[in-house]
Design an enzyme around this catalytic site. Structure first.
Site, PDB file in Angstrom:
ATOM      1  CG  ASN A 210     -36.534  74.102   4.825  1.00  0.00           C
ATOM      2  OD1 ASN A 210     -35.451  73.542   5.067  1.00  0.00           O
ATOM      3  ND2 ASN A 210     -36.598  75.279   4.137  1.00  0.00           N
ATOM      4  CE  LYS A 289     -34.072  55.841  -8.510  1.00  0.00           C
ATOM      5  NZ  LYS A 289     -35.007  54.508  -8.293  1.00  0.00           N
ATOM      6  N   PRO A 306     -32.136  82.450  -4.060  1.00  0.00           N
ATOM      7  CG  PRO A 306     -33.840  82.899  -5.385  1.00  0.00           C
ATOM      8  CD  PRO A 306     -32.858  81.824  -4.967  1.00  0.00           C
ATOM      9  CG  PHE A 324     -42.943  84.167  10.281  1.00  0.00           C
ATOM     10  CD1 PHE A 324     -43.702  84.903   9.525  1.00  0.00           C
ATOM     11  CD2 PHE A 324     -43.422  83.310  11.389  1.00  0.00           C
ATOM     12  CE1 PHE A 324     -44.909  85.060  10.173  1.00  0.00           C
ATOM     13  CE2 PHE A 324     -44.751  83.529  11.743  1.00  0.00           C
ATOM     14  CZ  PHE A 324     -45.608  84.417  10.981  1.00  0.00           C
ATOM     15  CE  LYS A 338     -33.096  84.788  10.947  1.00  0.00           C
ATOM     16  NZ  LYS A 338     -33.537  83.416  10.668  1.00  0.00           N
ATOM     17  CE  LYS A 342     -34.102  87.005   6.219  1.00  0.00           C
ATOM     18  NZ  LYS A 342     -34.438  86.198   5.220  1.00  0.00           N
TER      19      LYS A 342
HETATM   20  O1  C5P Z   1     -32.901  83.732   6.452  1.00  0.00           O
HETATM   21  P1  C5P Z   1     -33.968  83.129   7.220  1.00  0.00           P
HETATM   22  O2  C5P Z   1     -34.243  81.962   6.438  1.00  0.00           O
HETATM   23  O3  C5P Z   1     -33.500  82.894   8.531  1.00  0.00           O
HETATM   24  O4  C5P Z   1     -35.197  84.288   7.289  1.00  0.00           O
HETATM   25  C1  C5P Z   1     -36.309  83.734   7.397  1.00  0.00           C
HETATM   26  C2  C5P Z   1     -37.368  84.521   6.791  1.00  0.00           C
HETATM   27  O5  C5P Z   1     -37.035  85.076   5.545  1.00  0.00           O
HETATM   28  C3  C5P Z   1     -38.720  84.063   6.704  1.00  0.00           C
HETATM   29  O6  C5P Z   1     -39.688  85.303   6.804  1.00  0.00           O
HETATM   30  C4  C5P Z   1     -38.746  83.316   5.179  1.00  0.00           C
HETATM   31  O7  C5P Z   1     -39.970  83.481   4.808  1.00  0.00           O
HETATM   32  C5  C5P Z   1     -37.853  84.473   4.655  1.00  0.00           C
HETATM   33  N1  C5P Z   1     -36.922  83.691   3.429  1.00  0.00           N
HETATM   34  C6  C5P Z   1     -37.139  84.217   2.069  1.00  0.00           C
HETATM   35  N2  C5P Z   1     -36.383  83.641   1.349  1.00  0.00           N
HETATM   36  C7  C5P Z   1     -35.451  82.890   1.554  1.00  0.00           C
HETATM   37  C8  C5P Z   1     -35.149  82.489   3.124  1.00  0.00           C
HETATM   38  C9  C5P Z   1     -36.066  83.119   3.870  1.00  0.00           C
HETATM   39  O8  C5P Z   1     -37.891  85.001   1.753  1.00  0.00           O
HETATM   40  N3  C5P Z   1     -34.638  82.304   0.742  1.00  0.00           N
END
Ligand code: C5P
Length: 401
Positions: A210, A289, A306, A324, A338, A342
């Site tokens: 990312n 590779k 996860p 975030f 969100k 969560k």
């Molecule tokens: O689900 P999403 O990626 O949009 O959510 C973003 C938030 O969830 C951020 O706080 C990110 O650090 C956390 N996150 C996480 N593990 C993931 C995906 C996102 O802790 N696999």
């Protein structure tokens, strides 16, 4: 960054080879907006000249208690009045002993005794001198007297020996000073953060990742430390140095980040998930590779990573969790959803186009009271405001338990 803007610092140098670092320290303080008055002991002038310190500070340097440049002959009073702090760097074993005894036989020691402002001391000496029983007794007494001890660091010493007693580096002293001036909203609180991207292998040389510089997460880690917290930062690969005072664990993949978080999470009070975790990883990672054979592109199979934040938030005994969300549209709608999905009390949202690689950013806080927008600011300003907002909500929830 002018984060010591309008701070008046008296920088005292006592005798030691670390005086050469104090020249750089003056520059670092001034570039952050501080005004620095340098006071030196006679011994310090053997290591570095007052002319050097005057040129760097842009202000007269004082050594002599009888300096006729101070009209009423009270340099020891004049210099510290109006100062925000006196910093002794380097502080020799002898100078620390003088502070303990309250002696006032030169300008710097008299100034310290007559001060009406905080005193911070950065010891610098040979490791045996540092470990010697009288020095350790003196350190304990200085702490009891309300004096801040900065460091010392450990490592190679000018005398050729290795161990404790090195003066902290100039930027470390600056970090300590910045922390000193911040309110301690998170004193004694344990804070765990994730930051940066995760990197998922495709084959031994290719990865999927990312876009994340890690700056926001690192700024939050630093702001939490400045607010008095004990901070652990679990970071994906970034080009950033570990913030001073913070314990960093470096990982690459989402699975490694989850493992590291779960190993550290017990006993943590607050968890702030800033990392841009890759949502998917490659299921069929190639051990060799992948070759560019002909015109066909490789078929990659994905599987979900996860969700680290959701995993932590669903634990029976969990820290107070902050998430975030970087969105490209419909920020408020997605962020509220969100936060609820969560199961976390607070989520910080921003528009991805405003945050990536930027030095300045704007964010909104989403909680059960709705949305609260913060004004545009540097990542450090925003981080401090967010840590204040987090600590207010955390302390409220803590007291209402
Ligand atoms: O689900 P999403 O990626 O949009 O959510 C973003 C938030 O969830 C951020 O706080 C990110 O650090 C956390 N996150 C996480 N593990 C993931 C995906 C996102 O802790 N696999």
């Amino acid at each position: 960054m002018l984060d010591l803007h309008e701070k008046r610092i008296v920088l005292g140098l006592s005798g030691g080879i670390a005086c050469y670092k104090s020249a750089d320290l003056v520059r670092r303080l001034i570039e952050r907006g501080a005004q620095v008055d340098v006071v030196m002991t006679e011994a310090a002038t053997r290591f570095i000249t007052p002319v050097t310190m005057q040129a760097l500070s842009g202000r007269p340097v004082f050594v002599d208690a009888w300096d006729s440049r101070v009209h009423n002959n009270m340099a020891h009073i004049q210099l510290s009045r109006g100062a925000d702090a006196i910093v002794i760097a380097p502080a020799s074993a002898d100078f620390m002993a003088k502070l303990v005894q309250g002696r006032a036989d030169d300008l710097l020691s008299t100034l310290c005794l007559a001060r009406a402002c905080p005193l911070l001391v950065a010891p610098a000496m040979n490791r045996e001198m540092w470990l010697a029983a009288p020095t350790q007794r003196n350190v304990q007494q200085l702490v009891l007297d309300g004096i801040e001890i900065l460091g010392p660091g450990t490592g190679e010493q000018a005398c050729g020996e290795t161990g404790d007693g090195r003066m902290l580096e100039p930027l470390q002293i600056v970090a300590e000073l910045k922390r000193f001036f911040q309110p301690k909203y998170l004193s004694g609180v344990q804070v765990l953060l994730t930051a940066g991207p995760t990197v998922e292998p495709i084959d031994p040389v290719r990865v999927l990742s990312n876009r994340s510089s890690g700056k926001t997460g690192y700024a939050l880690a630093q702001a939490a430390w400045e607010a008095g917290a004990e901070v652990t930062l679990i970071s994906g690969p970034t080009a950033l140095a570990c913030p001073y005072g913070v314990t960093r664990i470096q990982v690459e993949t989402a699975q490694q980040m989850l493992d590291a978080v779960m190993q550290c999470v017990t006993g943590q009070d607050i968890f702030i998930a800033v990392a841009a975790v890759a949502d998917w990883r490659i299921k069929n990672i190639s051990t060799n590779k992948i070759k560019k054979d002909g015109s066909s592109a490789p078929m990659l199979e994905f599987e979900a990573n996860p969700d680290i934040l959701a995993t932590v938030a669903s634990q029976h005994t969990r820290p107070w969790c902050v998430g975030f969300a970087a969105e490209t549209e419909n920020l408020a709608e997605y962020a509220h959803a969100k936060r609820l999905r969560k199961g976390i009390p607070m989520l910080i949202g921003n528009l991805a186009q405003h945050v990536m690689d930027a030095e300045h950013t704007t964010v909104s806080i989403f909680d059960d009271q709705g949305e609260h927008a913060l004004p545009l600011g540097s990542k450090q300003d925003i981080a401090r405001q967010l840590i204040t907002a987090i600590s207010e909500r955390f302390n409220q929830s803590h007291h209402s338990r």
